[in-house]
Structures are given as structure tokens and as C-alpha cells.
Design a protein around this motif. Structure first.
Motif, PDB file in Angstrom:
ATOM      1  N   TRP A 198       0.936  -1.172   0.175  1.00  0.00           N
ATOM      2  CA  TRP A 198       0.063  -0.086   0.055  1.00  0.00           C
ATOM      3  C   TRP A 198       0.827   1.441   0.130  1.00  0.00           C
ATOM      4  O   TRP A 198       0.128   2.367  -0.241  1.00  0.00           O
ATOM      5  CB  TRP A 198      -0.888   0.075   1.190  1.00  0.00           C
ATOM      6  N   HIS A 202       0.480   2.645  -3.654  1.00  0.00           N
ATOM      7  CA  HIS A 202       0.557   1.444  -4.314  1.00  0.00           C
ATOM      8  C   HIS A 202       1.464   1.572  -5.374  1.00  0.00           C
ATOM      9  O   HIS A 202       1.237   1.257  -6.742  1.00  0.00           O
ATOM     10  CB  HIS A 202      -0.884   0.904  -4.657  1.00  0.00           C
ATOM     11  N   GLU A 241      -4.355  -7.768  -0.711  1.00  0.00           N
ATOM     12  CA  GLU A 241      -3.578  -7.012  -1.790  1.00  0.00           C
ATOM     13  C   GLU A 241      -2.368  -8.039  -2.167  1.00  0.00           C
ATOM     14  O   GLU A 241      -2.023  -8.195  -3.253  1.00  0.00           O
ATOM     15  CB  GLU A 241      -2.863  -5.743  -1.329  1.00  0.00           C
TER      16      GLU A 241
END
Length: 291
Positions: A198, A202, A241
Motif C-alpha cells: 500500500w 501502491h 492485496e
């Protein structure tokens, strides 16, 4: 001391000076009530500098026995002050890993995680209003590894150039993926534990398409691999993610690239590196291993 006890102790206590200078004769014979340094057997360390003159503490877990015909496989471990002792203990204890080399990349300061240095070394540039702590050293650090550290290790020890790997955790995991995306020829395997995907809006996402295109050219005789590992106690965002990145990269298996995703139960972001040491060693050293 059993390996699991040592690793649990490291996780709780951190690295308390285990990497000091070798014990001298006087220290070894000092009375029990005197303080003496502690060292790790079968290790070496030296200090190196990058192009800007910044110092790094390099820790080597030395192999046992003659090298394989192609040379020893090598694992480079980021945040070496914190994680090198656990990896070294596992390499020393698990017999099939004794003919391998582990290189910890750390800092001269006596702290397990040097937040200022690692924040700079592992990160992309940041705008002035968000540049605290200082960031933006990822390219300089990667060049230090490629052009100074790896050649020094290869000059000191017989190394297999085709079996060199990189491990990083958190910010280090983010940097390890950056190294893979930007210079995929450097490491055969990259293991990123709880990577900070993050960070910097990103920023790694923008690099994925070019990396995929590079893999799709088929010019890599032995394409690299990426193992993404997260902790059960990571945030839902971090878990999602990492899983999504592995899923996006999975189609590259058609060109020989391998991406994997694993979630480790019973640990959190801070403790997952100590839990996964044997898993990381299997990932990077067991390729082609015959028991």
C-alpha cells in the motif's frame, strides 16, 4: 538450545548484540560475573559502503563442506540485524541447508531495525510534504546490492550465480518485489513477507505491466519466482492485496514465472518472519534437492 526455542527467543527479545566482534581469548576466559560479547559460530561479518559513503553491516552464514560443482546457493536477507541470527541458526541446524550461504544486509548501529535507514533504502521518492522520515533510496540500495555487495560475496566464496535469492519483510518485502520488477535477472527467487504494497499510493502497481511484458518475451532461460507470504494478523487490506498480486501474476506461469501466496496462521505482522524461516529456506534452497 532447540531451534524453535532460539527462534521464539529472538522473536520476543530481538537481536541483542549477537553479531558483535568474535570473542577474544580474554573474553572467552573472563569470570562468569563479567560481561562478554556473544558471537555466532561459522559466521563472518564486514562493513561496506555504498556510493554515497553510507555504511552497511554484512553478515555471512558460512557453508559447511566443499561447494557443489556450480557453487553454493545464496540467500540475501534484508534487515539483517533483526533476522540473520534466526536464518543462520536454521541453516546450521537443518543438515540439508549446511551447504548454502546466507548473507544478512544490516546496519552498523546496535539496533534490530534501523527505522531511518531502512525507510530510506526500501522506499521510492516521496514529495517534500510526505518525506518524513526521508525516503527515496531504493534505486541506490539496489545498485549497492548488484554492483558492490554481490560481487564482493562472489569474490570471497564460490557462489552459484543461478541460485541467488532475496528475502524481505514489510518494507523489506516491498523492496524485494521492487527488485524483482526492476531487475528480474538479479535473483532466482524472491520471498516477500507481509509486504507493504500500500505504500506510496501502491507504487508497485505501476511497475507490474512492464514486468509482465518482460516475462512474456521468453528471454529468461530460468525465469524468477515470487513467494508472497502474509500473517493471519496482518490487516485485511495487506492480506487482500498480496493475494490479488499473486493472482494477477499467476498467468505468467505460461512463460515459466511462478507466483505463490500463503497465509500463516497464529502470527502477526511483527512475528511472521520468525515463524517462516524454514519455509523460506525450502522455497529458495530445495529446488533440485534430493534427500
Amino acid at each position: 538450545m532447540p531451534l524453535h526455542s532460539l527462534m521464539r527467543g529472538l522473536a520476543v527479545l530481538g537481536v541483542l548484540g549477537l553479531l558483535g566482534a568474535p570473542i577474544s581469548a580474554s573474553a572467552a576466559s573472563a569470570p562468569a560475573d563479567e560481561t562478554a560479547s556473544v558471537t555466532l559460530d561459522h559466521t563472518r561479518q564486514w562493513q561496506m559502503h555504498n556510493a554515497a559513503g553510507d555504511a552497511y553491516r554484512i553478515m555471512i552464514s558460512l557453508p559447511d563442506g566443499p561447494p557443489p560443482q556450480a557453487g553454493y546457493p545464496v540467500l540475501y536477507v534484508l534487515d539483517g540485524n533483526a533476522y540473520f541470527p534466526a536464518f543462520h541458526a536454521a541453516r546450521e541446524t537443518i543438515e540439508r541447508y549446511r551447504e548454502t550461504i546466507i548473507v544478512g544486509i544490516g546496519y552498523p548501529e546496535a539496533q534490530s531495525l534501523n527505522w531511518l535507514r531502512r525507510s530510506y533504502d526500501f522506499s521510492p521518492p516521496a514529495p517534500p510534504e510526505h518525506n518524513e522520515p526521508p525516503q527515496g533510496g531504493q534505486d541506490a540500495f539496489l545498485s549497492f546490492i548488484e554492483h558492490r555487495l554481490k560481487p564482493r560475496v562472489e569474490a570471497e566464496l564460490p557462489v552459484d550465480p543461478q541460485r541467488q535469492s532475496l528475502f524481505g519483510h514489510s518494507f523489506g518485502g516491498m523492496f524485494a518485489i521492487y527488485a524483482l520488477f526492476q531487475r528480474p535477472h538479479l535473483f532466482a527467487q524472491v520471498v516477500a513477507a507481509s509486504p507493504s504494497l500500500w505504500w506510496a499510493s501502491h507504487h508497485l502497481l505501476a511497475l507490474e505491466p512492464d514486468f509482465a511484458d518482460t516475462m512474456a518475451t521468453g528471454r529468461f532461460k530460468n525465469p524468477p519466482s515470487l513467494a508472497l507470504i502474509v500473517a493471519e494478523g496482518d490487516t485485511p487490506q495487506e492480506i487482500q492485496e498480496a493475494r490479488a498480486m499473486a493472482k494477477r501474476l499467476t498467468p505468467l506461469s505460461a512463460f515459466g514465472f511462478r507466483a505463490s501466496y500463503t497465509r500463516i496462521p497464529g502470527v502477526d505482522h511483527a512475528t511472521v518472519p520468525f515463524k517462516i524461516v524454514p519455509r523460506v529456506l525450502r522455497e529458495v534452497f530445495d529446488v533440485g534437492y534430493t534427500p
